[in-house]
Design a protein around this motif. Structure first.
Motif, PDB file in Angstrom:
ATOM      1  N   ARG A 181       0.831  -1.210   0.000  1.00 18.59           N
ATOM      2  CA  ARG A 181       0.000   0.000   0.000  1.00 18.59           C
ATOM      3  C   ARG A 181       0.865   1.259   0.000  1.00 18.59           C
ATOM      4  NH1 ARG A 181      -5.507  -0.210   0.775  1.00 18.59           N
ATOM      5  NH2 ARG A 181      -6.323  -2.325   1.060  1.00 18.59           N
ATOM      6  N   ASP A 182       2.011   1.197   0.655  1.00 18.15           N
ATOM      7  CA  ASP A 182       2.917   2.347   0.608  1.00 18.15           C
ATOM      8  C   ASP A 182       3.386   2.603  -0.821  1.00 18.15           C
ATOM      9  OD1 ASP A 182       2.674   2.812   3.289  1.00 18.15           O
ATOM     10  OD2 ASP A 182       4.595   1.904   3.838  1.00 18.15           O
ATOM     11  N   ASP A 183       3.687   1.525  -1.545  1.00 13.25           N
ATOM     12  CA  ASP A 183       4.079   1.675  -2.955  1.00 13.25           C
ATOM     13  C   ASP A 183       2.943   2.315  -3.756  1.00 13.25           C
ATOM     14  OD1 ASP A 183       6.551   0.365  -2.536  1.00 13.25           O
ATOM     15  OD2 ASP A 183       5.632  -1.600  -2.862  1.00 13.25           O
ATOM     16  N   LEU A 184       1.727   1.816  -3.542  1.00 14.42           N
ATOM     17  CA  LEU A 184       0.582   2.354  -4.273  1.00 14.42           C
ATOM     18  C   LEU A 184       0.320   3.813  -3.904  1.00 14.42           C
ATOM     19  CD1 LEU A 184      -2.112  -0.490  -4.358  1.00 14.42           C
ATOM     20  CD2 LEU A 184      -0.643   0.311  -6.217  1.00 14.42           C
ATOM     21  N   SER A 185       0.507   4.150  -2.628  1.00 15.04           N
ATOM     22  CA  SER A 185       0.294   5.533  -2.204  1.00 15.04           C
ATOM     23  C   SER A 185       1.272   6.464  -2.894  1.00 15.04           C
ATOM     24  CB  SER A 185       0.447   5.650  -0.682  1.00 15.04           C
ATOM     25  OG  SER A 185      -0.593   4.969  -0.019  1.00 15.04           O
ATOM     26  N   ARG A 186       2.522   6.042  -3.020  1.00 15.11           N
ATOM     27  CA  ARG A 186       3.507   6.850  -3.739  1.00 15.11           C
ATOM     28  C   ARG A 186       3.092   6.996  -5.201  1.00 15.11           C
ATOM     29  NH1 ARG A 186       8.828   8.552  -3.846  1.00 15.11           N
ATOM     30  NH2 ARG A 186       9.175   7.928  -1.696  1.00 15.11           N
ATOM     31  N   GLY A 187       2.628   5.899  -5.792  1.00 14.86           N
ATOM     32  CA  GLY A 187       2.184   5.976  -7.181  1.00 14.86           C
ATOM     33  C   GLY A 187       0.984   6.885  -7.343  1.00 14.86           C
ATOM     34  N   ALA A 188       0.029   6.788  -6.404  1.00 16.10           N
ATOM     35  CA  ALA A 188      -1.149   7.661  -6.464  1.00 16.10           C
ATOM     36  C   ALA A 188      -0.753   9.121  -6.317  1.00 16.10           C
ATOM     37  CB  ALA A 188      -2.132   7.262  -5.369  1.00 16.10           C
ATOM     38  N   ALA A 189       0.193   9.403  -5.416  1.00 16.00           N
ATOM     39  CA  ALA A 189       0.659  10.778  -5.231  1.00 16.00           C
ATOM     40  C   ALA A 189       1.306  11.311  -6.499  1.00 16.00           C
ATOM     41  CB  ALA A 189       1.640  10.842  -4.067  1.00 16.00           C
ATOM     42  N   ALA A 190       2.064  10.453  -7.193  1.00 16.34           N
ATOM     43  CA  ALA A 190       2.701  10.874  -8.438  1.00 16.34           C
ATOM     44  C   ALA A 190       1.654  11.211  -9.502  1.00 16.34           C
ATOM     45  CB  ALA A 190       3.644   9.785  -8.940  1.00 16.34           C
ATOM     46  N   VAL A 191       0.612  10.379  -9.601  1.00 15.81           N
ATOM     47  CA  VAL A 191      -0.448  10.615 -10.589  1.00 15.81           C
ATOM     48  C   VAL A 191      -1.186  11.916 -10.287  1.00 15.81           C
ATOM     49  CG1 VAL A 191      -2.660   9.752 -11.437  1.00 15.81           C
ATOM     50  CG2 VAL A 191      -0.733   8.193 -11.176  1.00 15.81           C
TER      51      VAL A 191
END
Length: 283
Positions: A112-122
């Motif tokens: 989820r931390d990985d996904l959160s970073r990806g979501a923040a980038a988007v």
């Protein structure tokens, strides 16, 4: 095999066929399935891209930094070769459809931390002026939607968040190649104890004997669980730490950080022994 990858094999003391698996252990990610699995092919492309960079041109962390610059998460000058490596990673990931994208995300044990970073980038790309005011609720919502929906129900934003997470994960792998290929470990003769839960070795340098211990630590934070079940990951993944002692006073030096695998801790300890025996640092 490129010169940098050959040096990485030498420094980790693994044959070329096992280099990718060893690098995954260094960064705390599961090794991809054997060839011809597409997840392994993607990882191999990343290794080849960074393996062609001449020594001394990049430092560990440059590829991750370039990834964050591309995502708008970091404002910094980056070396051109690191941006080239990022472009290779992005092109490789961007070629994947939702099903293959999910397979790669599952295969790399995205958290989820990985996904959160990806979501923040988007969301940063969609709102480049947001900066620190980026809506945390929007990041959490996008992350939750990706985790709960099947790939066939992902919208563009969901897929892009997963892609952005994978850019950074593969950049970590690229930086591991840079780090290992230019490291200077002292090969130690490790003995295994406690069914692989503890490793011991010794070294002598500048008239001093150093005893080295690598073992799991009781104070390790729990490893983040992958969003999608991974068949080869155990439920509990220990963290590792090295300890070096020398002299009658039993002086000790502990690693500053925890390591995700025994291999990573042993390699770091061997690099520390090189520095100690060369007089570049002390206990």
């Amino acid at each position: 095999m490129a010169g940098r990858l050959t040096r990485a094999c030498t420094n980790l003391r693994v044959p070329p066929a096992h280099l990718l698996d060893a690098l995954c252990a260094l960064v705390g990610r599961p090794a991809p399935p054997d060839e011809p699995h597409p997840v392994r092919r993607i990882h191999e492309r990343v290794l080849q891209a960074v393996g062609s960079v001449p020594p001394g041109v990049l430092e560990p962390g440059d590829v991750c930094a370039a990834t964050d610059v591309r995502a708008g998460l970091l404002n910094a000058e980056i070396p051109a070769p690191s941006d080239t490596a990022v472009l290779c990673i992005r092109r490789t990931v961007d070629d994947l459809g939702p099903a293959d994208l999910w397979e790669l995300a599952r295969g790399t044990a995205v958290t989820r931390d990985d996904l959160s970073r990806g979501a923040a980038a988007v969301l940063t790309e969609a709102n480049p002026g947001a900066g620190d005011s980026l809506d945390e609720l929007a990041v959490r919502t996008l992350t939750q939607e990706v985790a709960e929906r099947s790939p066939c129900r992902w919208g563009r934003g969901h897929s892009e968040a997963v892609r952005a997470a994978l850019y950074r994960i593969l950049a970590d792998l690229a930086d591991a190649v840079l780090d290992v290929s230019e490291s200077t470990p002292t090969p130690l003769d490790w003995t295994v104890h406690d069914n692989g839960g503890r490793y011991a070795a010794s070294a002598v340098g500048r008239g001093v004997r150093y005893d080295v211990l690598v073992q799991t630590t009781q104070n390790a934070p729990p490893a983040a669980a992958p969003v999608w079940d991974h068949p080869s990951l155990p439920a509990a993944r220990p963290a590792w730490q090295w300890r070096i002692t020398s002299g009658p006073a039993d002086r000790a030096s502990h690693s500053c950080a925890l390591f995700p695998s025994a291999l990573a801790a042993r390699h770091a300890a061997e690099c520390a022994i090189t520095a100690l025996t060369a007089g570049r640092c002390g206990l």
